[in-house]
Structure formats: C-alpha cells, structure tokens
Design a protein around this motif. Structure first.
Motif, PDB file in Angstrom:
ATOM      1  N   LEU A  43      -2.652  18.243  -5.495  1.00  0.00           N
ATOM      2  CA  LEU A  43      -2.193  17.404  -4.386  1.00  0.00           C
ATOM      3  C   LEU A  43      -3.422  16.937  -3.609  1.00  0.00           C
ATOM      4  O   LEU A  43      -4.291  17.725  -3.256  1.00  0.00           O
ATOM      5  N   ASP A  44      -3.508  15.657  -3.411  1.00  0.00           N
ATOM      6  CA  ASP A  44      -4.670  15.091  -2.719  1.00  0.00           C
ATOM      7  C   ASP A  44      -4.186  14.071  -1.708  1.00  0.00           C
ATOM      8  O   ASP A  44      -3.038  13.628  -1.748  1.00  0.00           O
ATOM      9  N   GLU A  45      -5.074  13.669  -0.821  1.00  0.00           N
ATOM     10  CA  GLU A  45      -4.785  12.486  -0.005  1.00  0.00           C
ATOM     11  C   GLU A  45      -5.542  11.321  -0.611  1.00  0.00           C
ATOM     12  O   GLU A  45      -6.757  11.408  -0.812  1.00  0.00           O
ATOM     13  N   THR A  86       1.380  14.563 -15.291  1.00  0.00           N
ATOM     14  CA  THR A  86       2.096  14.210 -14.052  1.00  0.00           C
ATOM     15  C   THR A  86       1.101  14.037 -12.918  1.00  0.00           C
ATOM     16  O   THR A  86       0.136  14.798 -12.806  1.00  0.00           O
ATOM     17  N   ASP A  87       1.369  13.019 -12.096  1.00  0.00           N
ATOM     18  CA  ASP A  87       0.604  12.886 -10.872  1.00  0.00           C
ATOM     19  C   ASP A  87       1.252  13.819  -9.850  1.00  0.00           C
ATOM     20  O   ASP A  87       2.414  14.191  -9.987  1.00  0.00           O
ATOM     21  N   SER A  88       0.481  14.206  -8.816  1.00  0.00           N
ATOM     22  CA  SER A  88       0.942  15.280  -7.915  1.00  0.00           C
ATOM     23  C   SER A  88       1.934  14.786  -6.868  1.00  0.00           C
ATOM     24  O   SER A  88       2.567  15.583  -6.188  1.00  0.00           O
ATOM     25  N   VAL A 145     -11.183  13.501  -7.412  1.00  0.00           N
ATOM     26  CA  VAL A 145     -12.341  13.172  -6.574  1.00  0.00           C
ATOM     27  C   VAL A 145     -11.986  12.029  -5.628  1.00  0.00           C
ATOM     28  O   VAL A 145     -11.474  10.993  -6.060  1.00  0.00           O
ATOM     29  N   GLN A 146     -12.237  12.242  -4.348  1.00  0.00           N
ATOM     30  CA  GLN A 146     -12.007  11.192  -3.362  1.00  0.00           C
ATOM     31  C   GLN A 146     -13.344  10.808  -2.705  1.00  0.00           C
ATOM     32  O   GLN A 146     -14.396  11.160  -3.227  1.00  0.00           O
ATOM     33  N   GLY A 147     -13.257  10.100  -1.570  1.00  0.00           N
ATOM     34  CA  GLY A 147     -14.505   9.712  -0.899  1.00  0.00           C
ATOM     35  C   GLY A 147     -14.627   8.215  -0.667  1.00  0.00           C
ATOM     36  O   GLY A 147     -15.659   7.726  -0.221  1.00  0.00           O
ATOM     37  N   GLY A 184      -9.946   9.379  -7.885  1.00  0.00           N
ATOM     38  CA  GLY A 184      -8.840   8.790  -7.127  1.00  0.00           C
ATOM     39  C   GLY A 184      -9.358   7.864  -6.043  1.00  0.00           C
ATOM     40  O   GLY A 184     -10.549   7.588  -5.945  1.00  0.00           O
ATOM     41  N   GLY A 185      -8.417   7.365  -5.239  1.00  0.00           N
ATOM     42  CA  GLY A 185      -8.792   6.551  -4.093  1.00  0.00           C
ATOM     43  C   GLY A 185      -9.279   5.170  -4.465  1.00  0.00           C
ATOM     44  O   GLY A 185      -9.883   4.465  -3.657  1.00  0.00           O
ATOM     45  N   LEU A 186      -9.045   4.766  -5.723  1.00  0.00           N
ATOM     46  CA  LEU A 186      -9.464   3.420  -6.163  1.00  0.00           C
ATOM     47  C   LEU A 186      -8.250   2.636  -6.637  1.00  0.00           C
ATOM     48  O   LEU A 186      -7.159   3.180  -6.772  1.00  0.00           O
ATOM     49  N   SER A 187      -8.477   1.332  -6.893  1.00  0.00           N
ATOM     50  CA  SER A 187      -7.373   0.440  -7.262  1.00  0.00           C
ATOM     51  C   SER A 187      -6.304   0.464  -6.165  1.00  0.00           C
ATOM     52  O   SER A 187      -5.118   0.589  -6.424  1.00  0.00           O
ATOM     53  N   PHE A 216      -0.092  10.307  -3.917  1.00  0.00           N
ATOM     54  CA  PHE A 216      -0.156   8.846  -3.786  1.00  0.00           C
ATOM     55  C   PHE A 216       1.199   8.283  -3.376  1.00  0.00           C
ATOM     56  O   PHE A 216       1.302   7.428  -2.501  1.00  0.00           O
ATOM     57  N   GLN A 217       2.272   8.833  -3.985  1.00  0.00           N
ATOM     58  CA  GLN A 217       3.599   8.293  -3.717  1.00  0.00           C
ATOM     59  C   GLN A 217       3.997   8.588  -2.285  1.00  0.00           C
ATOM     60  O   GLN A 217       4.576   7.738  -1.619  1.00  0.00           O
ATOM     61  N   VAL A 218       3.651   9.799  -1.808  1.00  0.00           N
ATOM     62  CA  VAL A 218       4.007  10.112  -0.417  1.00  0.00           C
ATOM     63  C   VAL A 218       3.305   9.110   0.492  1.00  0.00           C
ATOM     64  O   VAL A 218       3.899   8.549   1.401  1.00  0.00           O
TER      65      VAL A 218
HETATM   66  C1  LIG Z   1      -2.277   1.641  -8.645  1.00  0.00           C
HETATM   67  N1  LIG Z   1      -3.457   2.174  -8.074  1.00  0.00           N
HETATM   68  C2  LIG Z   1      -3.564   3.526  -7.889  1.00  0.00           C
HETATM   69  N2  LIG Z   1      -2.642   4.429  -8.298  1.00  0.00           N
HETATM   70  C3  LIG Z   1      -3.130   5.633  -7.863  1.00  0.00           C
HETATM   71  C4  LIG Z   1      -2.573   6.901  -7.971  1.00  0.00           C
HETATM   72  C5  LIG Z   1      -1.187   7.069  -8.492  1.00  0.00           C
HETATM   73  C6  LIG Z   1      -1.010   6.893  -9.866  1.00  0.00           C
HETATM   74  C7  LIG Z   1       0.473   7.111 -10.024  1.00  0.00           C
HETATM   75  O1  LIG Z   1       1.221   6.177  -9.242  1.00  0.00           O
HETATM   76  C8  LIG Z   1       1.778   5.145 -10.026  1.00  0.00           C
HETATM   77  O2  LIG Z   1       1.010   3.938  -9.878  1.00  0.00           O
HETATM   78  C9  LIG Z   1       1.199   3.327  -8.623  1.00  0.00           C
HETATM   79  C10 LIG Z   1       1.670   5.643 -11.443  1.00  0.00           C
HETATM   80  O3  LIG Z   1       2.939   5.994 -11.858  1.00  0.00           O
HETATM   81  C11 LIG Z   1       3.113   7.397 -11.635  1.00  0.00           C
HETATM   82  C12 LIG Z   1       3.818   8.037 -12.803  1.00  0.00           C
HETATM   83  C13 LIG Z   1       3.821   7.540 -10.316  1.00  0.00           C
HETATM   84  O4  LIG Z   1       1.831   7.964 -11.593  1.00  0.00           O
HETATM   85  C14 LIG Z   1       0.900   6.940 -11.397  1.00  0.00           C
HETATM   86  C15 LIG Z   1      -3.241   8.002  -7.337  1.00  0.00           C
HETATM   87  N3  LIG Z   1      -2.666   9.258  -7.387  1.00  0.00           N
HETATM   88  C16 LIG Z   1      -3.274  10.271  -6.733  1.00  0.00           C
HETATM   89  N4  LIG Z   1      -2.719  11.505  -6.744  1.00  0.00           N
HETATM   90  N5  LIG Z   1      -4.455  10.124  -6.060  1.00  0.00           N
HETATM   91  C17 LIG Z   1      -5.093   8.928  -6.030  1.00  0.00           C
HETATM   92  O5  LIG Z   1      -6.175   8.814  -5.385  1.00  0.00           O
HETATM   93  C18 LIG Z   1      -4.474   7.791  -6.681  1.00  0.00           C
HETATM   94  C19 LIG Z   1      -5.063   6.505  -6.632  1.00  0.00           C
HETATM   95  C20 LIG Z   1      -4.360   5.433  -7.221  1.00  0.00           C
HETATM   96  N6  LIG Z   1      -4.621   4.103  -7.270  1.00  0.00           N
END
Ligand SMILES: CNc1nc2c(CC[C@H]3O[C@@H](OC)[C@@H]4OC(C)(C)O[C@@H]43)c3nc(N)[nH]c(=O)c3cc2[nH]1
Length: 375
Positions: A148-150, A94-96, A191-193, A218-221, A99-101
């Motif tokens: 949980l990260d920013e 699970t992602d924390s 990892v961020q930055g 993290g912090g990419l794409s 990113f979604q917030v």
């Molecule tokens: C598309 N590019 C991208 N996605 C990233 C994510 C989220 C990855 C999650 O968001 C969804 O993709 C949008 C995927 O489906 C669920 C299930 C929600 O999980 C995946 C990131 N999450 C965190 N916590 N921290 C980051 O720096 C980070 C960076 C990202 N770059």
C-alpha cells in the motif's frame, strides 16, 4: 526459502539500458519486457481467458480496492483464489488499491495508520491500512502483490512529497511484516518521490534495504509530460538492483513502452488498450484509427493492414464500425482483442530488438510510422 518470483537477466541491449529477462512465477516463466493487460474486476474487459492466452498474455492485473469492495476477497478466497475464480492459469498481479483510493474514492483522509475514504459504490466510510491491503491480497492469491502506497500528485511541494515518501516506506515495512505467504506470493515495494531525484533515491534505498523480490516505480503517468516521466526514469531505475524486476505502473502507449524499456523497465500495465477500444479507437501501425467514423462505412480493409491478428484476418473496418455504432458487444470484443494483440506484439518485437541490439532503430521506425513524431 525460494522467493515466489525469480528474475534472471538474460541480455542487456548494447546501446541502451534495455534488458531481456525471464520472470519465474508459481504460474509459469515469462519473458520480459512484458505488457500486462488490466483486468480490474477479475476480468480483462471484453476478453475471455482463452483469447488472452491466444494473443500471448502472460501476467494480467486485478485490483485489491475493487475486489475488496465487490464481491469481497472472502468470496474469491472461498473460490480457491483469483486464478480459480477467473479461470486464468498464468500470472496474476494485484495493485494494492492505493491508487484507486486516491483516484476513485470520494473524500479521503490519509493518516499514519492508513487511509480513510468513502466507498465509491455505496458511500460507506472505509479504512485501508497497509496490513489490510496485504490481508486482502493474500486472500485474493495473486502471484505478485503491491504494497500500500500513496501515489501523490506529481506537482506537489517538495515537503509534501518527502513526507509522503517516508510514510510510504513505513507502510511498505508494515506490509512486509503482515505478509502471510512470502514463499508463493511476491510482494513488490513501490518507489515514489514524484520528480525529485533525491526523494526517488531515498525511496528506492529505503525499499531496497527491505529486500523486496521486485520493485514498482509509482507516481508516474499521472498527468506529467512524457519527457518528465522519461527524465524521472533516467535517474530512478539505476537506484534499483539489476537482478530484480522493475515495474512501471500505468504505462501503455507504444512510445512510452519503448522509452520505458530503453530506461531499464521490465513490466508495464495500462488500461489504455481496452479503455479506448470501448469507444471504438484502435491502435495501428499507422497511428490511432477511430473505426466508428463515417469514413470507414465502406472501408473493407482490416483495422491494420500490417497486423496478423484474428480480428485483422477476418473482419473489416466497415463491419466493426457497424457493430460499434449498433452497440453490439462483439464490436468492442474485436477492438479490445486487436488493441491488446497490438501491444503484446509490440513487446515481442521489442524483445527481439534487444536480442538483435537494434532497439533504437526499432524506436525510430515506430515513432516515424506510428505517428509519434508528428509535432
Ligand atoms: C494510469 N497511470 C497510473 N496508474 C497507476 C497506478 C495504478 C495502476 C492500477 O490502476 C489502474 O490504472 C488506472 C490499473 O488497473 C488496475 C487493475 C486497477 O491496476 C492498475 C498506481 N498504483 C499504485 N499503487 N501506485 C502508484 O504510484 C500508481 C501510479 C499509477 N499511474
């Protein structure tokens, strides 16, 4: 105490930073590098668990933010956790929700305590702290959970990114302390930055000093170019320990997967294959194919003539085009199935090319054939 996941480096590819590995989890041992299908709301859209099993999925993703807001982690916990709830017996990550917030929620306010935001479903004010995110992930029960990260914008100022990295490290520490089940749920640090080498180094060193069982980059794409992403990976991956898994978040096109593997990444996730499938766009060994286009109305060939998946062995472009245009759900099931198969098969071929020490030749083949070299 045994860590919840154990990474074993099997072999390094001779000419690149690519690694063949094994990731042992409470729900099975899986080969890396691996692509992880995304199932945000406790389902990989348009795919059944048995179909996911058939195409070779090992770990799938779900999301803290979404499941907390709906149906609520308490319901998933009462069901016996995510594996039981969604009838998936292999790996779950699970992602924390960070990113979604930052990407979904309306107005949000980041404080040392956590992030205040408006629930995107009902507009109610919510608060997510590092401790709250860990409690939700502990209740959801995945094998691998994220701190949980920013995830900051890539093109923010150095000072902003520095403050954000330091807060993300403090949040990671708080998450580790709040984690209730370290013996069967592996918490990864993120990892961020952004694009700053010294901040990526600081972030990695902070997290490695806390000895996480695995690390995400993290912090990419998030809108940077592929060259920029690859450059960040070039200097970030080496800051991470060789004997721990590395997970690049949100990356899933064939070229980016291969270029991430070459730079030492072991795990990837992306919504791309299932997202583009829903509007009838398919990944093939000859590039992207938008099957709903009129030119396929009488095209009785499979989506991809080099693919041996169930869809390509049994259905034609004409039939799938008809289903998509008729808004038949079976149409997006077929395109989703094929796209996920395509990426999982690509990763199997990548793992083989690590065994054979010819990953760069395989990269050339993919970039040439799949149309990535087109300028
Ligand atoms: C598309 N590019 C991208 N996605 C990233 C994510 C989220 C990855 C999650 O968001 C969804 O993709 C949008 C995927 O489906 C669920 C299930 C929600 O999980 C995946 C990131 N999450 C965190 N916590 N921290 C980051 O720096 C980070 C960076 C990202 N770059």
């Amino acid at each position: 105490m045994d860590p919840a996941v154990k990474y074993t480096l099997i072999k390094k590819e001779k000419h690149t930073g690519a690694r063949l590995g094994l990731l042992e989890t409470p729900h099975g041992t899986f080969e890396t590098p691996m692509f992880m299908p995304v199932g945000t709301e406790a389902t990989v859209k348009n795919m059944s668990p048995e179909d996911l099993e058939k195409i070779g999925a090992s770990i799938i993703l779900s999301n803290t933010y979404h499941l907390w807001l709906r149906p609520g982690e308490d319901i998933v916990k009462e069901a016996g956790g995510l594996h039981k709830f969604m009838n998936w017996n292999k790996g779950i990550l699970t992602d924390s929700g960070g990113f979604q917030v930052f990407s979904l929620a309306k107005t949000r306010d980041i404080t040392e305590a956590g992030v205040h935001f408006r629930n995107h479903l009902n507009g109610r004010r919510e608060f997510l702290s590092p401790e709250k995110a860990i409690q939700i992930e502990n209740d959801l029960g995945p094998d691998i959970m994220m701190s949980l990260d920013e995830c900051p914008p890539f093109f923010e100022s150095y000072d902003y990114i520095k403050d954000s990295v330091e807060r993300t490290s403090r949040w990671a520490e708080r998450g580790l302390r709040a984690h209730r089940n370290p013996d069967w749920q592996a918490l990864f640090g993120i990892v961020q930055g952004a694009g700053f080498e010294d901040l990526r180094k600081q972030s990695a060193q902070d997290l490695v000093s806390m000895d996480f069982p695995g690390y995400s980059i993290g912090g990419l794409s998030v809108g940077e170019s592929k060259e920029e992403m690859n450059h960040v990976l070039d200097f970030t991956a080496p800051f991470l320990p060789e004997n721990k898994p590395r997970y690049l978040m949100g990356v899933g096109s064939a070229d980016s997967l291969i270029d991430g593997v070459i730079r030492g990444i072991d795990m990837f996730d992306c919504v791309l294959p299932t997202r583009i499938a829903r509007n009838g766009t398919c990944m093939t060994t000859k590039g992207r194919l938008v099957v709903k286009n009129a030119k396929y109305a009488r095209d009785f060939r499979p989506l991809d003539e080099n693919c041996d998946c169930y869809v390509c062995r049994n259905y034609s472009r004409a039939y799938i085009r008809h289903l998509i245009n008729a808004n038949e759900l079976f149409g997006t099931h077929l395109t989703s199935y094929h796209n996920l198969y395509f990426l999982l098969k690509l990763m199997a071929d990548v793992r083989q090319s690590i065994r054979d020490d010819n990953l760069l030749e395989f990269r050339e083949h993919v970039f040439e054939e799949y149309g990535f070299n087109k300028k």
